[in-house]
Design an enzyme around this catalytic site. Structure first.
Site, short mmCIF file in Angstrom:
data_model
loop_
_atom_site.label_atom_id
_atom_site.label_comp_id
_atom_site.label_asym_id
_atom_site.label_seq_id
_atom_site.Cartn_x
_atom_site.Cartn_y
_atom_site.Cartn_z
N GLU A 1 70.20 -1.58 30.36
CA GLU A 1 70.31 -1.58 28.90
C GLU A 1 71.77 -1.66 28.50
OE1 GLU A 1 67.54 1.08 26.47
OE2 GLU A 1 67.30 1.84 28.51
N SER B 1 58.60 10.90 28.97
CA SER B 1 57.61 9.99 28.44
C SER B 1 56.49 9.92 29.47
CB SER B 1 58.25 8.61 28.25
OG SER B 1 57.53 7.89 27.31
N GLU C 1 64.21 12.92 22.98
CA GLU C 1 63.20 12.67 24.00
C GLU C 1 63.74 12.92 25.39
OE1 GLU C 1 62.57 8.78 25.42
OE2 GLU C 1 61.74 10.06 26.98
N HIS D 1 72.26 7.37 26.83
CA HIS D 1 71.80 6.32 27.75
C HIS D 1 72.79 6.11 28.89
CE1 HIS D 1 69.14 5.16 24.36
NE2 HIS D 1 68.34 4.80 25.35
N ARG E 1 69.14 14.37 30.98
CA ARG E 1 68.82 14.71 29.58
C ARG E 1 68.44 16.17 29.43
NH1 ARG E 1 66.03 9.80 26.18
NH2 ARG E 1 67.70 8.31 26.58
#
Lengths: 546, 546
Positions: free
Chosen positions: B320, B472, B469, B327, B520
């Site tokens: 990304e 997931s 977040e 990120h 995270r």
């Protein structure tokens, strides 16, 4: 009742035609004729009724009184959560006979007996149990038996049944003192089409295939790997990968107890650190990057950052275009690195205790799994010493020479010579595991610390299991100037490893470590012949799938 | 004593000349003359002796009587192993006063006092202690004091000293009730050149830099990352990475206790599995390969291979091209996948217990480290509930709308909306951690199981910490035909995921799982503002070094 009603209806109709269409009573002849017709009609109708009754009776005999007790389930989309307990096979035994239980398991095999019975072998991981469906008048219909007989092997089923004690122990199952008398049977997920191979054959001891009367076919490694998901289900593979997880756990538990800290270093790196050979190149946005061939530089940098004892369990990538029994392009490295106080043998002391802890742990905590693997791939019990043998390279060379191997003092060991050495060591010291210390400096990477007392040698070591290398390590050079000097001698451009070299300019403790190939440890411990058997999805130059 | 002996010698010489060369006594005059000469000579000799004595005295003052007690050590090449015990600072305290110990540590700071004294702060990881070198006539020479005063900060030293109780607690050190009176002092590894920044400044609370009288400069993240090895040495970083190792350990310990097995899946894969976006390409011999964006397909395949509950701690790669605070192009995934019996909420139950176990474990086992981090980066204590809040997507949307956010039923959440939701949930439910269940089907990947009861929704979830977040996950489609149908709807070519789809053709249990971003979890738990602070060597589109 229905029959009487039908007759009354006919009579009524007949009575209605006693008057003609104009409402006048019929003549006697006409009446007689009518009577005749009426009787004829009655007979016909009676016959029809009898036939209908017969059909109805027949129909009622084929009514499926088990309809609710079997069938295919819709795809489970988590519509409900009844909260029903599903048993593990390993929890079922004769002492629970009479208990009604629910079990979800795979159908390993099914064996129909006439049209009234079906035997199953159900499986959960490495555990199996016998189940049977038997026709009866009230709850198990012939339809249900037929349904059971048609369930394909490897389908997942949900079974309700009663635990029963079989007349004789069920020798073919792991649960031998209990079986399941099935009362409900649903297919949760159906195995479709032809299975890639026979799962039972895939778990047979190699020796079985050499028997003259062998009626089954050997499953070769290629077929297994092409159908790896299916192959995982053999009891042997279930055991192998539990053992693998066990080695990782023992590795970490021991090091945690010795004050080591777990780290995670990057796998995408900016420079091909060790000269660029055998390294995979990655397209990284507008530039190129590489995949780490080991976490070594990074773990050393972390040690220089005052995390004095670290370990990592991580992926390692080697672009070696070779197809040996012990090479893969991707494998798991169990790495450790530590500052030492006085002498790099402190590192060997840690490794010594670590390996003995792992070997003992396997024997004590994974005996059942080792036994399962042993059944298919018989191996000699792995021998090790309470204090690991440390052999110096020069003494190993001497031992080899005494036994007819020709080699120079500073020659590297070939795979063949390593094996020979393993044999000689086993004969002489009765161990399958040893450390080979003080390798020739010339055959080691530039960052290896030279031996200060014996020119031409270095403070580096390999460990061997059953005569094959499973670890490589060394004291590293922790002085920037010496490191640059050695890099140049190895024709490594110091600029290309600048970040690494710079880590030693701000005070660096003497340190060293090593990297263990996880798969190799399992592979040689279990003596499995090919490293691919101990990797879930092995990678070699020709294998990228699945 | 030496002086008297010299005078006696001279007297003896003078007496010898009272007789002449022929052995006859001298005349009175001659004697008088001689007496004169003798006195003159005596004076001269006395002067010479006095000068010699002065010189000798001067020489003896510059003899370095500490020579053996200090100096720079040669590079440690493991020449010897004296077996001397080196103490850990954390084991030193007032109760051991009087004990002589050896310590290897870094010089954090040194403070010379005139030419007769030098104070040190020594450091090992997060622990510090005061040490002092004091001149005396017999063992600590001025030369030794000078040497001590010149040792550069961050050098590693080997110290022998006596544990002493300071008059007042040493407030600037972690060991406050003891200090070291140094008797020997060697430099093991010298820090060369200018240090990239001041280590003390790099550990200061952010608030310090806002004080008007601030005399120090703030170390920005870029400078830290450029000099990461040095940066690791701040007590805060020492604590952060211990916490990170702790989260991994708690994750595994909990799952081991719940019958999960650790696995390792390949990171080099043959097909860009999830449509090819954001995937790194690798040159793989004569073909192309890709770096796994998650272990998901593989862990699902392993579940279909009857390893019913698995977890993996492994590298994850995302190409990304973004530079947000949360990120990175490479990070650690804590993944789990499990077959469930009835309903995917069984997975949420496992996750629920898991996270509570981790949060509790941090509080109980890592309190000291949390406190250290808190000092530099103050954060509100992380709040969580004993049973985690599960919010349905539609209810979250309603809550957001009630609070002024405009969005459609099936719109995805932006980072900003997520944060807003986090705030609202915190106000309403008093928790920094919650699960958001039943996401709209359209915003989830093709393999997500649709909700059978609520069209447009799916059996999928994200977890949030402080409104961001961190996980997931979903129930996955375990039916090959449904999977192909959904792939086509997402314009994913089923051929490109053939091995994956085929895994569901031989009987597959209903299953699901999720992937946690390790960094995270730490980052949001400690509220550190940027994810790069919790990665040893972070990777983003512009950062490949060190």
């Amino acid at each position: 009742m229905a029959e009487n009603a039908a007759i009354a209806e006919v009579t009524k109709k007949v009575e209605e035609v006693v008057l003609d269409e104009h409402g006048q009573p019929l003549s006697k002849n006409a009446l007689k004729k009518l009577e005749k017709e009426k009787l004829k009609k009655e007979r016909a109708e009676k016959d029809a009724l009898a036939r209908a009754a017969q059909a109805a009776a027949k129909a009622s005999a084929t009514v499926d009184y088990s309809k609710e007790f079997y069938g295919k389930q819709a795809i489970n989309q988590s519509a409900d959560r009844p909260g029903r307990k599903h048993e593990r096979l390993t929890d079922i035994n004769a002492s629970r006979a009479g208990e009604k239980v629910w079990i979800r398991a795979r159908v390993q095999t099914s064996r129909p007996t006439g049209n009234k019975m079906c035997f199953f072998q159900f499986r959960q991981s490495s555990a199996t149990i016998q189940g049977l469906v038997v026709f009866n008048d009230t709850t198990i219909s012939k339809q249900m038996v037929k349904f059971a007989q048609n369930i394909t092997s490897e389908s997942i089923v949900l079974v309700e049944g009663t635990i029963a004690k079989p007349l004789e122990p069920v020798k073919s199952c792991t649960v031998q003192d209990a079986e399941i008398t099935i009362s409900q049977l649903f297919v949760t997920s159906e195995a479709q089409g032809r299975l890639p191979f026979n799962l039972e054959d895939a778990s047979r001891p190699e020796a079985d295939f050499e028997r003259e009367d062998a009626q089954f076919s050997k499953v070769n490694l290629h077929t297994r790997l092409e159908n790896r998901v299916f192959d995982f289900r053999t009891i042997t593979n279930q055991a192998i990968f539990r053992v693998q997880a066990g080695v990782c756990k023992l590795f970490r538990d021991f090091l945690d107890s010795k004050g080591f800290m777990e780290i995670h270093t990057p796998k995408i790196i900016g420079a091909a650190s060790e000269g660029g050979a055998n390294v995979f190149k990655v397209k990284y946005f507008d530039t190129d990057a590489y995949l780490a061939q080991s976490p070594q530089f990074y773990k050393q940098m972390v040690v220089c950052g005052d995390f004095e004892r670290v370990y990592e369990v991580g992926s390692v990538f080697r672009a070696e275009n070779s197809f040996t029994h012990r090479h893969m392009t991707e494998f798991m490295g169990l790495d450790l690195e530590m500052a030492f106080e006085e002498h790099y043998h402190e590192i060997l002391d840690v490794f010594d205790e670590l390996f003995v802890y792992i070997f003992k742990g396997l024997e004590e905590q994974y005996a059942a799994d080792l036994e399962i693997v042993h059944r298919q791939y018989p191996f000699e019990k792995f021998q090790y010493l309470p204090k690991t043998l440390r052999l110096e390279y020069k003494d190993a060379v001497a031992l080899l020479r005494e036994n007819g191997v020709e080699m120079g003092d500073f020659d590297d060991l070939s795979t063949e010579t390593e094996r020979k050495l393993g044999q000689l060591v086993k004969e002489k010291y009765h161990t399958d595991f040893f450390m080979l210390d003080k390798f020739p400096l010339a055959v080691r990477p530039f960052y290896t610390m030279p031996d200060p007392k014996n020119p031409g040698y270095s403070n580096s070591y390999d460990f061997f299991m059953r005569g094959e290398e499973i670890l490589s390590g060394a004291q590293r050079i922790h002085d920037a100037e010496l490191l640059i000097e050695r890099a140049k001698e190895h024709e490594v451009d110091p600029e290309s490893v600048k970040h690494y070299v710079d880590a030693f300019r701000m005070g660096a403790p003497p340190h060293g470590g090593g990297g263990i190939g996880l798969e190799r440890v399992i592979f040689f411990y279990l003596n499995l012949g090919n490293i691919r058997r101990v990797s879930l999805f092995p990678r070699d130059p020709k294998r990228l799938f699945p």
